[in-house]
Structures are given as structure tokens and as C-alpha cells.
Design a protein around this motif. Structure first.
Motif, PDB file in Angstrom:
ATOM      1  N   ASP A  65     -75.024   0.095  69.604  1.00  0.00           N
ATOM      2  CA  ASP A  65     -74.718   1.129  70.609  1.00  0.00           C
ATOM      3  C   ASP A  65     -75.646   1.012  71.806  1.00  0.00           C
ATOM      4  O   ASP A  65     -75.217   1.151  72.955  1.00  0.00           O
ATOM      5  CB  ASP A  65     -74.862   2.526  69.988  1.00  0.00           C
ATOM      6  CG  ASP A  65     -73.751   2.831  68.983  1.00  0.00           C
ATOM      7  OD1 ASP A  65     -72.733   2.115  68.998  1.00  0.00           O
ATOM      8  OD2 ASP A  65     -73.921   3.772  68.197  1.00  0.00           O
ATOM      9  N   TYR A  66     -76.907   0.766  71.527  1.00  0.00           N
ATOM     10  CA  TYR A  66     -77.893   0.646  72.599  1.00  0.00           C
ATOM     11  C   TYR A  66     -77.545  -0.509  73.541  1.00  0.00           C
ATOM     12  O   TYR A  66     -77.688  -0.400  74.761  1.00  0.00           O
ATOM     13  CB  TYR A  66     -79.270   0.429  71.983  1.00  0.00           C
ATOM     14  CG  TYR A  66     -80.395   0.317  72.985  1.00  0.00           C
ATOM     15  CD1 TYR A  66     -80.950   1.454  73.561  1.00  0.00           C
ATOM     16  CD2 TYR A  66     -80.913  -0.915  73.343  1.00  0.00           C
ATOM     17  CE1 TYR A  66     -81.996   1.357  74.477  1.00  0.00           C
ATOM     18  CE2 TYR A  66     -81.957  -1.024  74.247  1.00  0.00           C
ATOM     19  CZ  TYR A  66     -82.487   0.124  74.807  1.00  0.00           C
ATOM     20  OH  TYR A  66     -83.516   0.024  75.702  1.00  0.00           O
ATOM     21  N   PHE A  91     -83.813  -1.375  65.704  1.00  0.00           N
ATOM     22  CA  PHE A  91     -83.375  -0.005  65.443  1.00  0.00           C
ATOM     23  C   PHE A  91     -83.271   0.283  63.951  1.00  0.00           C
ATOM     24  O   PHE A  91     -83.521   1.411  63.508  1.00  0.00           O
ATOM     25  CB  PHE A  91     -82.024   0.253  66.122  1.00  0.00           C
ATOM     26  CG  PHE A  91     -82.136   0.658  67.566  1.00  0.00           C
ATOM     27  CD1 PHE A  91     -82.175   2.005  67.921  1.00  0.00           C
ATOM     28  CD2 PHE A  91     -82.220  -0.293  68.557  1.00  0.00           C
ATOM     29  CE1 PHE A  91     -82.299   2.384  69.248  1.00  0.00           C
ATOM     30  CE2 PHE A  91     -82.345   0.072  69.888  1.00  0.00           C
ATOM     31  CZ  PHE A  91     -82.379   1.427  70.237  1.00  0.00           C
ATOM     32  N   ARG A 144     -77.004   1.536  65.519  1.00  0.00           N
ATOM     33  CA  ARG A 144     -77.685   2.161  66.656  1.00  0.00           C
ATOM     34  C   ARG A 144     -78.138   1.119  67.671  1.00  0.00           C
ATOM     35  O   ARG A 144     -78.121   1.353  68.884  1.00  0.00           O
ATOM     36  CB  ARG A 144     -78.882   2.977  66.158  1.00  0.00           C
ATOM     37  CG  ARG A 144     -78.493   4.282  65.452  1.00  0.00           C
ATOM     38  CD  ARG A 144     -79.711   4.954  64.861  1.00  0.00           C
ATOM     39  NE  ARG A 144     -80.309   4.157  63.803  1.00  0.00           N
ATOM     40  CZ  ARG A 144     -81.510   4.356  63.282  1.00  0.00           C
ATOM     41  NH1 ARG A 144     -82.272   5.332  63.766  1.00  0.00           N
ATOM     42  NH2 ARG A 144     -81.976   3.609  62.308  1.00  0.00           N
ATOM     43  N   GLY A 145     -78.522  -0.035  67.174  1.00  0.00           N
ATOM     44  CA  GLY A 145     -78.901  -1.115  68.071  1.00  0.00           C
ATOM     45  C   GLY A 145     -77.716  -1.664  68.838  1.00  0.00           C
ATOM     46  O   GLY A 145     -77.824  -1.988  70.023  1.00  0.00           O
ATOM     47  N   GLY A 178     -80.888  -0.633  78.296  1.00  0.00           N
ATOM     48  CA  GLY A 178     -79.865  -1.169  77.401  1.00  0.00           C
ATOM     49  C   GLY A 178     -78.622  -1.678  78.100  1.00  0.00           C
ATOM     50  O   GLY A 178     -78.670  -2.526  78.991  1.00  0.00           O
TER      51      GLY A 178
END
Length: 447
Positions: free
Chosen positions: A200-201, A273, A197-198, A38
Motif C-alpha cells: 500500500d505504501y 513494514f 502495508r508495504g 511512497g
């Protein structure tokens, strides 16, 4: 006969950006991010793009514009006819190798655009079915070859028309369209529940993921995405007017390429995500995982059409630059007409591309160095040939050409004061930092 050239600054800029922005951004970058941790990978990628790859890009631009000739002739004439001319021939051959398997992936994008336009994905709602759909398609004999042919023929027809009326006109229309399509998908992706969440990734780094292979993968991706090491930038730069600013053109292209890659990541990862899927899906991320995502999201059928249209446009803007390298060589060195040269290059790339396509099916048992035909060409191009081409280019500019000649070309005869102030740093990077960094990263990726 007067040599064809770009007709405007904007035309040259979008054509160069089109050469850089392609499947490397929309297909390759997202899955490499997924495979390499990531955000940590993105940071390494950005660092290498501007510290190493931008000086290499400038080097190729300077060589191409100074010579006003095809890549082979540029090395031959600027070196006084020395053995460096074979580096020029190398930069003509490499894009043909890349285009041969690249056009196979381009054919996949044609197939999946057609599937999306018939709303095939919205009628199929299981992840396994999507995977089977892709596997069945690429492993079949005729349909992938037909799509590969359609993609490569479209590329060839655009190049046949010429620089100003073909490549430039296509890029002027399609590059802005591509940007807005991908941006719209990214905005929509961010509205999905769980998309955070994506994000953050993508943007929260885990530096424990960084090792030698991370740097090697990031550098290989940067070379692939920016079209470095295989003649496309040199060839396009040879069509750029002498009054244009080399640093501006190069930086604008690198920034555009990076923006597209990041926007593509935002378009894809939050959606992945949001539906609880694995971001480390490898090359199947775009053709297996995303169709399932489209089948699950509101208005997914429309989004799928926009995405695969963007994927096809991005693939075409890069493929035409690869084809042009060899066409320019055949026209200027062998005296062929542009139409004849285009058809000859088409035929060669088509044959190799067919072998690459069949390596997923009937020729899957044929291995080269333990890899399938397709994987062999992809691996040797991204990890060896482009790296070697870039290394030889910076060595040529930094150690073979005269510093005063590079300064004169980079500053437009001393008229660009900002470039003149930057030249010392650029020269140091080209002469010392870039060659050493390329060698270190290349070796670390092999260990």
C-alpha cells in the motif's frame, strides 16, 4: 587499430541496462521512496523518467553512436571543434567523481555480503545492534578502505579485458542473474505477514506529499539511475552496431531500469513494514534496517546472501560503465594501452574514494559547503553535475546539431518507419520540453 565493440544486440542491451541498473535502484531508490511519501514519489519518478529522461537518453545514444568515439571526441567532432568539446570533457570528468564515492558504497556491499555469508545477521537480533554494526564499520579507518579497494579493483579488471570480452561477457551473465535474485526476494517478501502495508505504501499515492522538492528528488534519482549526464550512455552507444534501433535500445534500458527499481521497492518495503520498522530510514535502510529484517525472517540468512550478492552485482554493472568513459578517452585521445589507462583511472578514483570513506571517521570534521566529503560529492553529482550534463546534452542535440543528422541517426537512414513517425514528438521534447523542465525542476529543488 580496429575499435572494440559489442558483439551482439543482447550484449549491448544488457550492458546498457547494467549501466542503468545499479545502486541507484537497490540502495538509493527505496530510501528516497521512504523519504518522499511512497507512491506519490513513484508516480512523479515514472512521469519524469519517460517524458524527460528517455528523450535525454536517446540524445546521448544518438551522439555516441553517430560519432563512434569517446564522449570528449563526440562533442568535439560533431561540433566542428568548437567550444562544445569542453562539454565532452565535462562528461568524462563527472563519472570519475561519481565513481570515487560510488565505489565506497560498493565496498560496503562487499563487506555486507561477507557478513551475510558468515550469517552474522542471524546471530544479531536487535535493531540497535545492527545500526551500531554499520556505524562502527563505516567510521573505522582500514576495513572500509580495503573493501573500497576490492570493489574498485574488480571493476578495473573487468574493464581492462575490453568491451566484448570483458564488459559484455560480464553483463550477459550477471544481469539475468541479478534480475532473478531480486525477483525471488520480492516474491518472498510479499509472503511475510503484514507485507500488504508495504505494498500500500508503494502503490497508494498521497498527492499531498508532492512539492518542488519531490520533483527535484525524482529527477535527480532518474539521472543517477539511468546514468544520464555523465558520458556512460554516449560511450556505450559508440560501441553499438549501426543497424541497431536507437529507440528500442533506449526504451528497453529505461523500462529495465524502472522495473528493477520497482521490484527492489517490493523486495524491501513489504519486509520493512512486516516487522514494523520505519521506511524513512534514509541511506541506512539497506545497511541497517534490512539486516535486522533478515535476522527476524524465516530463512533470513539465505535471503541476506542473495540480497547482498544482488547489491554487489548491481553496483559492479554500473561502476564498469563509469570507469569505461575515462578509459575510452585515455585510449583514444592519449594513445594509452587499455591496461595502463584502466590503472590510471583506478588510482585517481581510489585516492578520492579513500577521502570519501574517511569522511565517516577520521575526516568527519572536514566539511565542504557544510557537508562531509562523501555527502558533498554525492550531493553535487546527483543534484548539479548530472543535471547540468543532461541540460547541455539536450541543448547540443536540439540546438547545435542539424535536425536532419539527428533524424538520420535516429531512423537508421530512414529505414525505421516507426522511429520516423515518432521523431517529431521526440524532437519537440528534446528541443523545448526537456531543457525547460530540467531548469524548472532544478530551480524548484533549490527554493
Amino acid at each position: 587499430m580496429k575499435r572494440d565493440s559489442f558483439g551482439s544486440r543482447f550484449g549491448a542491451l544488457v550492458a546498457m541496462a547494467g549501466s542503468a541498473v545499479g545502486l541507484g535502484n537497490l540502495w538509493r531508490f527505496p530510501y528516497l521512496v521512504g523519504e518522499n511519501g511512497g507512491a506519490a514519489f513513484i508516480i512523479v519518478y515514472i512521469l519524469l523518467s519517460f517524458v524527460i529522461c528517455l528523450p535525454i537518453f536517446v540524445s546521448e545514444f544518438v551522439v555516441g553512436r553517430k560519432s563512434q568515439q569517446n564522449a570528449y571526441a563526440a562533442f568535439r567532432d560533431l561540433s566542428g571543434g568548437s567550444a562544445w568539446k569542453w562539454v565532452g570533457m565535462f562528461t568524462v570528468i563527472v563519472p570519475l567523481i561519481v565513481l570515487s564515492y560510488y565505489s565506497v558504497i560498493g565496498g560496503w556491499s562487499v563487506e555486507y555480503l561477507l557478513k551475510s555469508m558468515t550469517f552474522t545477521f542471524t546471530d544479531t537480533d536487535t535493531r540497535t545492534t545492527m545500526g551500531t554494526m554499520f556505524t562502527d564499520f563505516v567510521s573505522s579507518t582500514w576495513m572500509p578502505i580495503i573493501m573500497h579497494t576490492a570493489f574498485l579493483l574488480t571493476t578495473t579488471l573487468i574493464v581492462m579485458v575490453g568491451i566484448k570480452d570483458g564488459i559484455e561477457k560480464f553483463s550477459k551473465v550477471m544481469m539475468p542473474l541479478l534480475f532473478f535474485m531480486v525477483l525471488a526476494i520480492a516474491v518472498y517478501s510479499l509472503t511475510l505477514p503484514g507485507a500488504g502495508r508495504g505494498v500500500d505504501y508503494l502503490f497508494k499515492p498521497d498527492f499531498s506529499k508532492i512539492d518542488g522538492h519531490t520533483f527535484a528528488a525524482a529527477l535527480g534519482q532518474a539521472f543517477f539511475s539511468l546514468s544520464l549526464g555523465f558520458g556512460t550512455i554516449m560511450t556505450y552507444a559508440s560501441y553499438v552496431d549501426k543497424k541497431e534501433n536507437p529507440l528500442f535500445q533506449s526504451t528497453a534500458t529505461a523500462v529495465s531500469d524502472l522495473m528493477f527499481a520497482l521490484i527492489a521497492g517490493v523486495a524491501i518495503m513489504p519486509a520493512v513494514f512486516a516487522f514494523g520498522l520505519n521506511p524513512q530510514s534514509g541511506p541506512g535502510l539497506v545497511f541497517e534496517t534490512l539486516p535486522y529484517v533478515f535476522s527476524q525472517m524465516p530463512a533470513g540468512g539465505v535471503i541476506a546472501i542473495a540480497f547482498f550478492m544482488a547489491l554487489l552485482v548491481a553496483a559492479l554493472t554500473s561502476s564498469i560503465s563509469m570507469l569505461e568513459v575515462a578509459v575510452a578517452y585515455l585510449v583514444e585521445e592519449k594513445g594509452l594501452k587499455r591496461v595502463s589507462a584502466s590503472l590510471i583511472v583506478f588510482a585517481g578514483c581510489w585516492v578520492v574514494g579513500v577521502l570519501c570513506s574517511l569522511s565517516f571517521g577520521p575526516l568527519s570534521g572536514v566539511k565542504i559547503a557544510g557537508l562531509s566529503i562523501f555527502d558533498f560529492f554525492d550531493s553535487i553529482s546527483s543534484n548539479i553535475l548530472m543535471t547540468l550534463g543532461s541540460l547541455m546534452t539536450v541543448l547540443f542535440v536540439g540546438w547545435r546539431l542539424k535536425k536532419t543528422d539527428i533524424y538520420d541517426e535516429f531512423t537508421n537512414g530512414g529505414t525505421l518507419s516507426a522511429n520516423a513517425r515518432m521523431f517529431g514528438v521526440l524532437w519537440f521534447l528534446i528541443r523545448y520540453v526537456c531543457p525547460l523542465a530540467i531548469i524548472v525542476v532544478f530551480v524548484s529543488g533549490l527554493i
